[in-house]
Structure formats: C-alpha cells, structure tokens
Write a protein that holds these residues in place. Structure first.
Motif, PDB file in Angstrom:
ATOM      1  N   LYS A 110       0.903  -1.415   0.191  1.00 12.27           N
ATOM      2  CA  LYS A 110       0.181   0.005  -0.002  1.00 12.27           C
ATOM      3  C   LYS A 110       0.858   1.342   0.137  1.00 12.27           C
ATOM      4  CE  LYS A 110      -3.962  -2.256   2.412  1.00 12.27           C
ATOM      5  NZ  LYS A 110      -4.770  -2.110   3.676  1.00 12.27           N
ATOM      6  N   PHE A 141      -2.688   0.116  -6.899  1.00 20.54           N
ATOM      7  CA  PHE A 141      -2.436  -1.235  -6.319  1.00 20.54           C
ATOM      8  C   PHE A 141      -0.973  -1.381  -6.446  1.00 20.54           C
ATOM      9  CE2 PHE A 141      -6.551  -1.409  -8.248  1.00 20.54           C
ATOM     10  CZ  PHE A 141      -7.599  -1.427  -7.444  1.00 20.54           C
ATOM     11  N   ASN A 180      -4.165  -6.319 -11.125  1.00 21.70           N
ATOM     12  CA  ASN A 180      -3.785  -6.667  -9.664  1.00 21.70           C
ATOM     13  C   ASN A 180      -4.054  -8.010  -9.069  1.00 21.70           C
ATOM     14  OD1 ASN A 180      -2.586  -5.658  -6.930  1.00 21.70           O
ATOM     15  ND2 ASN A 180      -4.592  -5.757  -6.514  1.00 21.70           N
TER      16      ASN A 180
END
Length: 367
Positions: free
Chosen positions: A42, A52, A204
């Motif tokens: 993150k 992402f 992702n």
C-alpha cells in the motif's frame, strides 16, 4: 577503496529502525507475505501514485507476471529495447512470447519512440519501455502508439523508483509497472524483492494470484501460478527504507549535479537529462571509447566503477535465436561499448567524489 555502492554505510545510518522492523517480523513469524508486505504494498503503490501494488520476489517476476496478467503468451510479440539488463527480455521469453527489439535514443539510452511503430505487427501485444539508469522513457508518444494499436504498456521501472515524467511518477503512467528491490537499487531490500504497480484492479488480482500458485485461497488454484511471493522480512526492511527514499534521491541528484559541474568544460560525455523528467540516478554513466583502460586505471587508484551494460541483448549468445545481427541497433551497440558507471550512492561524500573526479579528469586530459 572508494566503493561503487556502499550498503554498509547506509545500513549503519538506519540500523535501529531496520533492526526493530526485522525483530517485529521474527516475533510474528509471518515470513512469507504477511502484514509487513501488505503494508509495504500500500505504501509503495501510494508513493508511485498507483492504486495497487503486488509484492513479488524479484523485478523479473514482476515483469513476467505483468505480461501474463495482460494475456501475453505464445505467438505474441512484445517490443522493447536491446540496451537493458537481460531480465527484461527474459521475462518476455518466460511467457512464450517473442521479444522484438527497437534501438535507443542515443542521448537518453531509452527506447526511441520514433522507431516503435515500424516494429508493430499483427502479433504485437505489448511495449516494455525501460526507464534506464533512473531516467524515464519518453512516455507520451509511447502511450499514444499503444492506444492507437491496442497494446499494453508495461513500464520497466526497475531502476527508477520515484522518477517522474512530466510531473507524474513512473509506476502509474503505463498500464502496469515493474520495480526491483535488488539490494543495490535506489530502494533495495536485504535480499531479493519486486513489485508490480497498476491502476487496473483485474491486473492486480491476476498478479496476486499468479505469484502465489494461482490461488486466492490456499489449495484453491484457479490459475497455473508460480512461487513468486515477497518475504515478510523484506517487506519490513523496505517499509523502513521507503521513508528515506526521497531524501536519498535528492542526495543522488545533488551528487549528479556536482559531477556535471565538475566535468563541465572537459569534453567528457556526461548524462543527458530531459527537461521534463525527474532523473533519480540509479546510475551515473559517462562515456569513453577507452573504457577498458579507464576502468583499469580507476581500479588501480582504488576507485570502483561499473558497466551497465557491456553487451546489448541481441548480441548475447543466449539470445542469438532472436535472429538479429551486429550493426542492426547501432546506438545501443555504441552505448554498450562506451558507458562507464561512476560511484553513485546517497552516502557518497564530497571528498570521495573529489578523488573520483580528479582521476577521471586526468584520464580525459590524456585523450
């Protein structure tokens, strides 16, 4: 000895924080993926201005899985540059696709957008521009070409953590971007590591599954995946080091600017930097046709240097099956024969730099 990179000094400067982070991981015993990796994903995605981030075991794996997430496979072609570390082309091979090479811009060493369109065929599915040495490739025309032909753009940002193109961070310009955290990188792990960043939720999800045997739940394998997971210890170390990355980057940029100033007027070819980018100087490469003798002379004086990269991919024996010949990519071949990387790391002192510059000036004066 003046080192090319000094990881010991860097570690000493952040030792208490790194040791504490490692200790936390040892106590939780979350050694594969885990909370530290999730937090780092993150934080690094946000740093790279991407939605992402998926942590993997190497930058090569990030390239490989990014291509697979885009649906690249046998029969497809992927365009990239021959002036790169071999991993860029190897990752294309891993998917079963065919690498198609395009020469570099002789000033920036990044792929020449003006030559890309001529290399596109009905089999072309993606472009991998390489942000070489920490300078972004010229992304606007590359993106325009990709959109015109319906191609995926996967940035090879393995040397360009925090670099910017027209005010935007690499890692969020193309469809996806691959980063490496090899120890010597601007943001380096204490071992191997990599990251795939993207704004595309489907990409992702695919990468996160592919890195962990193709499963979102243990033993429920939806895809034919790989063991490409990022280790918890590396996530904990990288979280600490990420907090220092901008400080270290500005130090690199200041060192590069000082190199430029001190070499001014000598005739020595120093790095060309586009006016619309933030170069992060993973490498500070000068050029000389007398590279072998220069490197030997520097080494004799206790100065380490490097060559990034001495042989373009199309001339490596392992990739002779690409079918390219010597002379086909003249700018890449000439750069590969002449680039010489000088010491560059955030802890590099002015006194050390003075010694390096004096030695290089003496060599240049003898030309």
């Amino acid at each position: 000895m003046i080192p090319f990179v000094d990881l010991k000094t860097q570690y000493a400067s952040i030792k208490p924080e790194v040791d504490a982070a490692i200790q936390r991981t040892l106590e939780t015993c979350l050694f594969t993926l885990g909370d530290e990796v999730a937090a780092f994903e993150k934080e690094f995605a946000a740093y790279s201005q991407a939605a992402f981030g998926a942590g993997v075991n190497t930058g090569t794996s990030a390239l490989h899985l990014g291509l697979l997430a885009a649906g690249i496979g046998p029969g497809d072609e992927v365009i990239t540059s021959p002036f790169t570390f071999v991993a860029t082309v190897a990752a294309i091979y891993y998917t079963g696709a065919t690498p198609v090479l395009v020469d570099i811009d002789p000033a920036t060493y990044t792929i020449d957008p003006a030559q890309i369109e001529a290399a596109i065929t009905p089999a072309t599915k993606a472009i991998i521009p390489i942000h070489l040495y920490g300078q972004p490739a010229d992304m606007d025309p590359i993106i325009a070409i990709a959109r015109k032909h319906g191609l995926t753009v996967l940035e090879d940002a393995c040397q360009a953590h925090g670099a910017e193109y027209k005010g935007k961070r690499v890692g969020a310009i193309g469809d996806m971007a691959a980063f490496s955290f090899y120890p010597g990188k601007n943001l380096g792990a204490y071992g191997e590591g990599g990251m795939l960043t993207t704004d595309n939720a489907k990409h992702n999800r695919a990468v996160r599954m592919l890195r962990d045997w193709g499963a979102e739940r243990r033993y429920h394998h939806e895809l034919k995946g790989y063991n490409y997971r990022l280790e918890g210890l590396q996530g904990s170390v990288l979280r600490v080091k990420l907090r220092y990355l901008d400080l270290w980057t500005e130090r690199r940029r200041a060192i590069a600017a000082r190199y430029d100033t001190m070499f001014a007027g000598t005739g020595l070819p120093t790095p060309f930097v586009r006016s619309d980018v933030r170069h992060v100087y993973h490498i500070y490469a000068i050029r000389t046709p007398d590279r072998a003798s220069w490197q030997e002379a520097l080494n004799t004086q206790g100065i380490q240097s490097g060559i990034h990269y001495p042989i373009p991919v199309h001339l490596l024996p392992a990739y002779a099956d690409l079918g390219y010949r010597q002379g086909q990519f003249p700018h890449a071949e000439r750069a590969a024969a002449e680039v010489l990387s000088l010491p560059m790391f955030a802890e590099f002192t002015e006194q050390q730099q003075d010694v390096v510059v004096a030695a290089v000036k003496e060599l240049q004066a003898s030309v």
